[in-house]
Design an enzyme around this catalytic site. Structure first.
Site, PDB file in Angstrom:
ATOM      1  CE1 TYR A   1      -0.642   3.493   9.916  1.00 59.15           C
ATOM      2  CE2 TYR A   1       0.593   2.258   8.281  1.00 59.15           C
ATOM      3  CZ  TYR A   1      -0.515   2.398   9.093  1.00 59.15           C
ATOM      4  OH  TYR A   1      -1.495   1.429   9.084  1.00 59.15           O
TER       5      TYR A   1
ATOM      6  N   PRO B   1      -2.893  -0.758  19.064  1.00 59.88           N
ATOM      7  CG  PRO B   1      -4.674  -2.158  18.518  1.00 59.88           C
ATOM      8  CD  PRO B   1      -4.033  -1.470  19.666  1.00 59.88           C
TER       9      PRO B   1
ATOM     10  CG  HIS C   1      -2.003  -0.998   1.212  1.00 60.55           C
ATOM     11  ND1 HIS C   1      -3.159  -0.864   1.926  1.00 60.55           N
ATOM     12  CD2 HIS C   1      -2.119  -2.164   0.547  1.00 60.55           C
ATOM     13  CE1 HIS C   1      -3.953  -1.907   1.700  1.00 60.55           C
ATOM     14  NE2 HIS C   1      -3.316  -2.709   0.869  1.00 60.55           N
TER      15      HIS C   1
ATOM     16  CE  LYS D   1       5.254   2.834  13.583  1.00 61.11           C
ATOM     17  NZ  LYS D   1       4.851   2.244  12.308  1.00 61.11           N
TER      18      LYS D   1
ATOM     19  CE1 TYR E   1      -4.714   3.310   9.377  1.00 60.15           C
ATOM     20  CE2 TYR E   1      -5.185   3.120  11.720  1.00 60.15           C
ATOM     21  CZ  TYR E   1      -4.433   2.759  10.619  1.00 60.15           C
ATOM     22  OH  TYR E   1      -3.411   1.856  10.751  1.00 60.15           O
TER      23      TYR E   1
HETATM   24  P1  RFL Z   1       3.729 -12.644  20.859  1.00 60.71           P
HETATM   25  O1  RFL Z   1       3.228 -12.607  19.465  1.00 60.71           O
HETATM   26  O2  RFL Z   1       2.752 -12.433  21.956  1.00 60.71           O
HETATM   27  O3  RFL Z   1       4.469 -14.036  21.047  1.00 60.71           O
HETATM   28  C1  RFL Z   1       4.845 -14.513  22.314  1.00 60.71           C
HETATM   29  C2  RFL Z   1       4.874 -16.021  22.256  1.00 60.71           C
HETATM   30  O4  RFL Z   1       5.335 -16.520  23.525  1.00 60.71           O
HETATM   31  C3  RFL Z   1       4.524 -17.620  23.901  1.00 60.71           C
HETATM   32  N1  RFL Z   1       4.579 -17.777  25.361  1.00 60.71           N
HETATM   33  C4  RFL Z   1       5.302 -18.741  25.971  1.00 60.71           C
HETATM   34  N2  RFL Z   1       6.115 -19.706  25.479  1.00 60.71           N
HETATM   35  C5  RFL Z   1       6.707 -20.549  26.373  1.00 60.71           C
HETATM   36  N3  RFL Z   1       6.479 -20.474  27.711  1.00 60.71           N
HETATM   37  C6  RFL Z   1       5.664 -19.541  28.242  1.00 60.71           C
HETATM   38  N4  RFL Z   1       5.446 -19.490  29.561  1.00 60.71           N
HETATM   39  C7  RFL Z   1       5.041 -18.604  27.350  1.00 60.71           C
HETATM   40  N5  RFL Z   1       4.184 -17.559  27.521  1.00 60.71           N
HETATM   41  C8  RFL Z   1       3.918 -17.075  26.310  1.00 60.71           C
HETATM   42  C9  RFL Z   1       3.150 -17.251  23.370  1.00 60.71           C
HETATM   43  O5  RFL Z   1       2.312 -18.406  23.240  1.00 60.71           O
HETATM   44  C10 RFL Z   1       3.484 -16.606  22.034  1.00 60.71           C
HETATM   45  O6  RFL Z   1       3.497 -17.547  20.980  1.00 60.71           O
HETATM   46  O7  RFL Z   1       4.903 -11.565  21.070  1.00 60.71           O
HETATM   47  P2  RFL Z   1       6.033 -10.995  20.088  1.00 60.71           P
HETATM   48  O8  RFL Z   1       6.760 -12.124  19.413  1.00 60.71           O
HETATM   49  O9  RFL Z   1       6.784 -10.000  20.873  1.00 60.71           O
HETATM   50  O10 RFL Z   1       5.216 -10.260  18.906  1.00 60.71           O
HETATM   51  C11 RFL Z   1       4.461  -9.104  19.190  1.00 60.71           C
HETATM   52  C12 RFL Z   1       3.265  -9.022  18.229  1.00 60.71           C
HETATM   53  O11 RFL Z   1       2.540 -10.242  18.308  1.00 60.71           O
HETATM   54  C13 RFL Z   1       2.339  -7.845  18.567  1.00 60.71           C
HETATM   55  O12 RFL Z   1       3.103  -6.727  18.949  1.00 60.71           O
HETATM   56  C14 RFL Z   1       1.441  -7.449  17.367  1.00 60.71           C
HETATM   57  O13 RFL Z   1       0.463  -8.441  17.140  1.00 60.71           O
HETATM   58  C15 RFL Z   1       0.764  -6.091  17.621  1.00 60.71           C
HETATM   59  N6  RFL Z   1      -0.155  -5.709  16.523  1.00 60.71           N
HETATM   60  C16 RFL Z   1       0.325  -5.120  15.375  1.00 60.71           C
HETATM   61  N7  RFL Z   1       1.648  -4.935  15.212  1.00 60.71           N
HETATM   62  C17 RFL Z   1       2.116  -4.426  14.029  1.00 60.71           C
HETATM   63  O14 RFL Z   1       3.345  -4.246  13.898  1.00 60.71           O
HETATM   64  N8  RFL Z   1       1.271  -4.105  12.986  1.00 60.71           N
HETATM   65  C18 RFL Z   1      -0.081  -4.262  13.085  1.00 60.71           C
HETATM   66  O15 RFL Z   1      -0.801  -4.024  12.132  1.00 60.71           O
HETATM   67  C19 RFL Z   1      -0.606  -4.757  14.330  1.00 60.71           C
HETATM   68  N9  RFL Z   1      -1.938  -4.941  14.477  1.00 60.71           N
HETATM   69  C20 RFL Z   1      -1.551  -5.904  16.667  1.00 60.71           C
HETATM   70  C21 RFL Z   1      -2.412  -5.506  15.615  1.00 60.71           C
HETATM   71  C22 RFL Z   1      -2.081  -6.499  17.805  1.00 60.71           C
HETATM   72  C23 RFL Z   1      -3.461  -6.672  17.910  1.00 60.71           C
HETATM   73  N10 RFL Z   1      -3.973  -7.279  19.072  1.00 60.71           N
HETATM   74  C24 RFL Z   1      -4.481  -8.592  19.039  1.00 60.71           C
HETATM   75  C25 RFL Z   1      -3.616  -6.719  20.326  1.00 60.71           C
HETATM   76  C26 RFL Z   1      -3.788  -5.673  15.715  1.00 60.71           C
HETATM   77  C27 RFL Z   1      -4.325  -6.236  16.883  1.00 60.71           C
HETATM   78  C28 RFL Z   1      -5.815  -6.371  16.993  1.00 60.71           C
HETATM   79  C1  PHB Z   2      -4.802  -5.016  10.556  1.00 61.97           C
HETATM   80  O1  PHB Z   2      -4.912  -5.145   9.321  1.00 61.97           O
HETATM   81  O2  PHB Z   2      -5.015  -5.966  11.335  1.00 61.97           O
HETATM   82  C2  PHB Z   2      -4.410  -3.702  11.142  1.00 61.97           C
HETATM   83  C3  PHB Z   2      -4.185  -2.632  10.298  1.00 61.97           C
HETATM   84  C4  PHB Z   2      -3.822  -1.396  10.851  1.00 61.97           C
HETATM   85  C5  PHB Z   2      -3.705  -1.258  12.211  1.00 61.97           C
HETATM   86  C6  PHB Z   2      -3.911  -2.343  13.050  1.00 61.97           C
HETATM   87  C7  PHB Z   2      -4.275  -3.571  12.505  1.00 61.97           C
HETATM   88  O3  PHB Z   2      -3.375  -0.040  12.733  1.00 61.97           O
END
Ligand code: RFL
Ligand code: PHB
Length: 401
Positions: free
Chosen positions: A386, A294, A72, A298, A203
């Site tokens: 961004y 979110p 994008h 980031k 957004y």
């Molecule tokens: P994770 O992904 O939480 O992975 C951690 C892993 O550790 C495991 N774990 C254990 N393993 C062994 N022993 C234990 N005791 C353990 N406890 C936990 C877990 O099962 C898991 O597999 O952390 P990590 O690797 O630091 O990654 C971070 C990302 O997942 C997170 O920051 C993003 O999902 C945030 N996020 C977004 N980030 C972006 O850069 N771009 C986006 O568009 C974006 N959109 C989002 C998001 C997060 C969202 N939610 C669900 C809060 C959109 C949403 C809705």
């Molecule tokens: C997504 O596609 O899940 C998404 C996109 C933008 C955001 C957060 C999540 O800021």
């Protein structure tokens, strides 16, 4: 068991770290508490910064992303019944973002680690960090719920176990400074079987609350609406969700297309930073050390930036016993993290409806949006944050997976 780097968690941080270390000839073992199917099926992030895309490509794990992901060039900000485009490509001198789901990144990284005979143990339990101040920190765990306790002796432990994992708690409370903000906002996220609604993400700031239209594929779309973080998903029938989305995003000459909802859930929002990301020979990376709301997209990108610094620090240590970068790990990562915190906080407060606020604050939000979409200087500031600020530390990888 013995390894150079014991990694707790097979999220983006843990898997990418293990992959980067492998490319530099450093051994690691990953311990993950969930199953492979579970981590490969959990719906989370969607937006990858230009730097994250470049890193995945330069380390040989970007091929499917380039084929199936969607590049994008900008986003749309909607308020006061009008849409305004922020053109990242033009405002940042050619940078873009990639929309490619987090669980697809996870699948690509798991496949690469297993293809390279990397050691990844799924479904482990009772993970416990020991002697993290010593030069031989250890991780205890069980491979089977009723099985015997096993132990891995490591040179270093990487705590990549997300916000609720045990790694951060292993740092004594008196050296751990934690700063956080809880928002009165939640996101109800859906996956819906419909065609894409717009070529770029929208957004929307609306009096009824924030809405975000994103995408996953030509058949599946990802949308979010702001709800009370304490609300129960059972209160939200598919009809109610579509009615609310229509109310927040439809314009006079533009009507959102609805379709069957195949997944829905509610997440709450917080900003959180743990200051020191290192204690002894334990290093925290990703959500284990910091959480962003979110709205700025980031979290995954910050996790990728942390492990890039950590992998380079560990590589310098093993190559030449040079510890300077490892000693500066926290300081280098935290500079980027605080800037991402600022951006995520700003996007969140600018776009969400805060019921505790008066109409004065609502007008300030609208003025902010008007400024961002009419001043080139302000638009550049949004765009460069961004697509992702430049990395302080970079490594050129030679691919051998
Ligand atoms: P994770 O992904 O939480 O992975 C951690 C892993 O550790 C495991 N774990 C254990 N393993 C062994 N022993 C234990 N005791 C353990 N406890 C936990 C877990 O099962 C898991 O597999 O952390 P990590 O690797 O630091 O990654 C971070 C990302 O997942 C997170 O920051 C993003 O999902 C945030 N996020 C977004 N980030 C972006 O850069 N771009 C986006 O568009 C974006 N959109 C989002 C998001 C997060 C969202 N939610 C669900 C809060 C959109 C949403 C809705
Ligand atoms: C997504 O596609 O899940 C998404 C996109 C933008 C955001 C957060 C999540 O800021």
């Amino acid at each position: 068991m013995r390894t150079q780097v014991g990694i707790i968690g097979a999220g983006p941080a843990g898997l990418l770290l293990s992959h980067l270390l492998h490319l530099q000839g450093i051994e690691s073992i990953i311990l993950e508490s969930r199953s492979r199917e579970d981590i490969e099926g959990t719906i989370r992030a969607g937006v990858l910064e230009q730097g994250t895309v470049d890193l995945l490509n330069s380390t040989g794990v970007g091929e499917r992303m380039m084929r199936e992901g969607h590049v994008h060039d900008g986003i749309e900000l909607q308020f006061n019944g009008k849409r305004h485009r922020i053109d990242f490509h033009e405002l940042t001198g050619g940078k873009r973002i990639m929309v490619y789901a987090q669980h697809e990144v996870i699948k690509d990284l798991v496949a690469a680690r297993l293809h390279a005979a990397g050691q990844v143990y799924f479904n482990v339990s009772d993970v416990n960090l020991r002697q993290i101040e010593s030069t031989t920190p250890k991780i205890q765990f069980r491979l089977e719920p009723e099985g015997e306790l096993q132990e891995i002796e490591c040179d270093f432990i990487a705590g990549c176990d997300g916000f609720h994992g045990p790694s951060r708690q292993a740092i004594p409370a008196n050296v751990r400074i934690e700063k956080q903000k809880i928002y009165p906002f939640g996101w109800l996220g859906i996956l819906a079987k419909t065609p894409p609604v717009n070529p770029e993400l929208i957004y929307a700031n609306h009096e009824r609350g924030f809405a975000l239209l994103s995408t996953r594929s030509p058949e599946i779309q990802r949308h979010y609406i702001q709800v009370d973080p304490k609300d129960d998903i059972k209160n939200w029938s598919d009809d109610r969700i579509w009615t609310e989305l229509h109310a927040r995003v439809d314009l006079d000459d533009w009507i959102l297309k609805d379709g069957p909802i195949i997944q829905k859930n509610i997440v709450s929002m917080r900003s959180f930073v743990c200051e020191t990301m290192r204690y002894g020979n334990l290093f925290l990376a990703g959500d284990a050390a910091h959480i962003v709301p979110p709205t700025g997209a980031k979290g995954l990108n910050l996790a990728a930036a942390d492990v890039q610094v950590l992998a380079r620090g560990l590589s310098e240590y093993y190559r030449s016993s040079e510890e300077d970068l490892l000693n500066r790990y926290s300081e280098i990562c935290l500079r980027r993290i605080w800037k991402a915190q600022r951006f995520s906080y700003w996007m969140t407060t600018m776009l969400h409806r805060n019921l505790e606020h008066s109409s004065f604050e609502y007008n300030i939000q609208l003025a902010e949006l008007d400024y961002v979409t009419s001043s080139q200087a302000a638009a550049i500031s949004l765009a460069e944050n961004y697509v992702g600020l430049p990395m302080e530390i970079q490594t050129n990888y030679s691919i051998k997976i």
